[in-house]
Enzyme design. Sequence first.
Site, PDB file in Angstrom:
ATOM      1  N   CYS A   1      -4.646   8.418   9.178  1.00 33.58           N
ATOM      2  CA  CYS A   1      -4.973   8.403  10.359  1.00 33.58           C
ATOM      3  C   CYS A   1      -4.748   9.631  11.516  1.00 33.58           C
ATOM      4  O   CYS A   1      -3.777   9.922  11.007  1.00 33.58           O
ATOM      5  CB  CYS A   1      -4.144   7.029  10.939  1.00 33.58           C
ATOM      6  SG  CYS A   1      -4.741   5.211   9.317  1.00 33.58           S
TER       7      CYS A   1
ATOM      8  N   ARG B   1       1.937  15.040  12.672  1.00 34.26           N
ATOM      9  CA  ARG B   1       2.749  14.316  11.057  1.00 34.26           C
ATOM     10  C   ARG B   1       2.544  16.076  10.896  1.00 34.26           C
ATOM     11  O   ARG B   1       1.337  16.661   9.276  1.00 34.26           O
ATOM     12  CB  ARG B   1       1.189  13.374  10.579  1.00 34.26           C
ATOM     13  CG  ARG B   1       1.161  12.270  11.628  1.00 34.26           C
ATOM     14  CD  ARG B   1       0.740  11.477  11.039  1.00 34.26           C
ATOM     15  NE  ARG B   1       0.676  10.464   9.889  1.00 34.26           N
ATOM     16  CZ  ARG B   1       0.362   9.640   9.383  1.00 34.26           C
ATOM     17  NH1 ARG B   1      -1.023   9.374   9.677  1.00 34.26           N
ATOM     18  NH2 ARG B   1       0.959   9.296   8.162  1.00 34.26           N
ATOM     19  N   PRO B   2       3.402  16.625  10.758  1.00 38.90           N
ATOM     20  CA  PRO B   2       3.310  17.987  10.708  1.00 38.90           C
ATOM     21  C   PRO B   2       3.688  17.722   8.825  1.00 38.90           C
ATOM     22  O   PRO B   2       4.565  16.494   8.955  1.00 38.90           O
ATOM     23  CB  PRO B   2       4.539  18.481  10.652  1.00 38.90           C
ATOM     24  CG  PRO B   2       4.803  17.799  11.517  1.00 38.90           C
ATOM     25  CD  PRO B   2       4.061  16.835  11.909  1.00 38.90           C
ATOM     26  N   ILE B   3       3.860  18.458   7.737  1.00 35.05           N
ATOM     27  CA  ILE B   3       4.724  18.145   6.072  1.00 35.05           C
ATOM     28  C   ILE B   3       5.409  19.350   5.850  1.00 35.05           C
ATOM     29  O   ILE B   3       6.446  19.643   5.599  1.00 35.05           O
ATOM     30  CB  ILE B   3       3.835  17.908   5.554  1.00 35.05           C
ATOM     31  CG1 ILE B   3       3.300  19.745   5.146  1.00 35.05           C
ATOM     32  CG2 ILE B   3       3.123  16.345   5.263  1.00 35.05           C
ATOM     33  CD1 ILE B   3       2.440  19.613   3.586  1.00 35.05           C
TER      34      ILE B   3
ATOM     35  N   ASP C   1       4.720   0.722  11.965  1.00 38.98           N
ATOM     36  CA  ASP C   1       3.177   0.568  11.262  1.00 38.98           C
ATOM     37  C   ASP C   1       3.062  -1.168  12.362  1.00 38.98           C
ATOM     38  O   ASP C   1       1.793  -1.636  11.707  1.00 38.98           O
ATOM     39  CB  ASP C   1       3.434   0.018   9.731  1.00 38.98           C
ATOM     40  CG  ASP C   1       3.163   1.682   9.321  1.00 38.98           C
ATOM     41  OD1 ASP C   1       3.659   2.584  10.183  1.00 38.98           O
ATOM     42  OD2 ASP C   1       3.693   1.590   7.977  1.00 38.98           O
TER      43      ASP C   1
ATOM     44  N   ARG D   1      -8.343   0.121   4.852  1.00 40.11           N
ATOM     45  CA  ARG D   1      -7.582   1.302   3.806  1.00 40.11           C
ATOM     46  C   ARG D   1      -5.973   1.090   3.181  1.00 40.11           C
ATOM     47  O   ARG D   1      -5.272   1.136   2.441  1.00 40.11           O
ATOM     48  CB  ARG D   1      -7.112   2.444   4.929  1.00 40.11           C
ATOM     49  CG  ARG D   1      -7.981   3.321   5.205  1.00 40.11           C
ATOM     50  CD  ARG D   1      -8.045   3.847   5.930  1.00 40.11           C
ATOM     51  NE  ARG D   1      -7.458   5.400   5.751  1.00 40.11           N
ATOM     52  CZ  ARG D   1      -6.911   6.484   5.723  1.00 40.11           C
ATOM     53  NH1 ARG D   1      -7.751   7.004   6.971  1.00 40.11           N
ATOM     54  NH2 ARG D   1      -6.367   7.121   5.087  1.00 40.11           N
TER      55      ARG D   1
ATOM     56  N   LYS E   1       0.642  -1.585  -0.209  1.00 42.86           N
ATOM     57  CA  LYS E   1       0.197  -0.238   0.095  1.00 42.86           C
ATOM     58  C   LYS E   1       0.917   1.400   0.075  1.00 42.86           C
ATOM     59  O   LYS E   1       0.265   2.352  -0.819  1.00 42.86           O
ATOM     60  CB  LYS E   1      -1.300  -0.172   0.959  1.00 42.86           C
ATOM     61  CG  LYS E   1      -1.473   0.933   1.285  1.00 42.86           C
ATOM     62  CD  LYS E   1      -2.115   2.284   2.773  1.00 42.86           C
ATOM     63  CE  LYS E   1      -1.046   2.003   3.431  1.00 42.86           C
ATOM     64  NZ  LYS E   1      -1.207   2.987   4.371  1.00 42.86           N
ATOM     65  N   ASN E   2       2.477   1.654   0.481  1.00 39.83           N
ATOM     66  CA  ASN E   2       2.909   2.772   0.720  1.00 39.83           C
ATOM     67  C   ASN E   2       3.410   2.870  -0.154  1.00 39.83           C
ATOM     68  O   ASN E   2       4.288   3.619  -0.472  1.00 39.83           O
ATOM     69  CB  ASN E   2       3.307   2.574   2.322  1.00 39.83           C
ATOM     70  CG  ASN E   2       2.731   2.973   3.459  1.00 39.83           C
ATOM     71  OD1 ASN E   2       0.376   3.191   3.490  1.00 39.83           O
ATOM     72  ND2 ASN E   2       2.801   2.569   4.793  1.00 39.83           N
TER      73      ASN E   2
END
Length: 417
Positions: free
Chosen positions: A116, A121-123, A304, A396, A22-23
Amino acid sequence: MKVLEIQGGHELSGTIRISGAKNSSVALIPAAILADDDVTICNVPEVTDTDALSEILEFLGASVRRASESIVISPKTIQNKEIPKELSKKLRASYYFMGALLGKYKHVEMYFPGGCSIGARPINLHLKGFELLGATIDINDDRYVVDAKDLKGANIYLDFASVGATINIMLAAVKARGTSIIDNAAKEPEIVNVATFLNNMGAKITGAGTSRIKIVGVNKLHGCFHEVIPDRIEAGTYTIIGALIGKYLKIDNIIPEHIESLTSKLIEMGVELEIGDDYLLVNKPSKYNPVEVQTQVFPGFPTDLQQPFMVLTTKCNGKSKVEETIYENRFMHVPYLNKMGANITIKDRVATIKGPTELIGSEVEATDLRAGASLVVAGLGAKGKTIIHNVEHILRGYENIIEKLTDVGAKITIKEI
Ligand code: EPU
């Protein structure tokens, strides 16, 4: 709303075939924009996250055709327009459209991604990379406009080896003028898979899989054929299930080196494992040794798998510890495991698990994708019936989870309520 119903306690044997990652897929689908002609990607898992990205491509005007496990993307008809909030927010990986559209059109308008809720979770590192390549960034509330007159190769040091930032910067830099270097790059197998894809299109990327990636910009990228690597997190999840209730359960079509951090812990725990070239055979042991695990970037123990793995530690004779170092908020499965009979306490980012404890079927809620996976593992190993709410999170990331588990003897169904 869908729920999963699991009747636990059944031994599993047979073969589970692992799907494409998936990733990787969630980066490859947006990356297809960079090509001038059709791109075929095979072994793409049919999960809601890949569907959501195809939807964004189609919104932008690309043609996306799915034929069994392959997806053919024709980017010729794309129009670069704003990606609306309701599409960006569907998943985390919508942020790869930033790098891909910037790389191809030097301009992007989109909203902050979803995904999620497992931490802030900044970018910021993605944006730092774009800026160093010459882009300006305008943020208004949740709306991002990234624009560059010209993208010029740059040296980019990442303060943290972020998977998303590494891939996004590669996407933006492949068509920049000159050479870019990403230092302290993430080394996950998905990075290598994306770099290979771009190289198949004619990019010049070396060093993917190490902490220094070099990208020599090119003018044009052509169509190509590419295969997604097996999903190491799906493989790890089913291996954990095998360690809990497996009898010669075969986890097939995998790259065992990608989950070595997990298999070495399982061996330390006393789990019987046969490691083949592209498969694992796993057997539940009669007793489990306690272990200590700390999540780390690849090749360390993957965050994960932390949540599914914790279920196994409830079976260990003694005290185990699981430390989450990547995300601030990835223990949301713990109250539910405790409801099912586990004895887990949390202090800061360390969970202490006292075992062995019996798990009893309960009504629980999947708060995020891997929390959901951990509840599936727990439900399969529990006595009695477990009902998992918010199944959408699980769908997902796990292709055909019901069929795969049913085929090896699990009693699991999905119901609309
Ligand atoms: N981070 C920053 N700034 C950034 C980027 C990341 O502070 O600009 C921090 C994050 O907040 C987090 C840490 O760095 O604490 C790791 O983030 P990373 O960027 O490596 O993760 P990601 O790209 O957002 C991908 C996977 C995750 C997986 C991580 C780590 C996708 C779409 N997501 O996320 O997968 O946990 O890498 O391996 O590829 C999952 O599949 O369940 C999942 C969450």
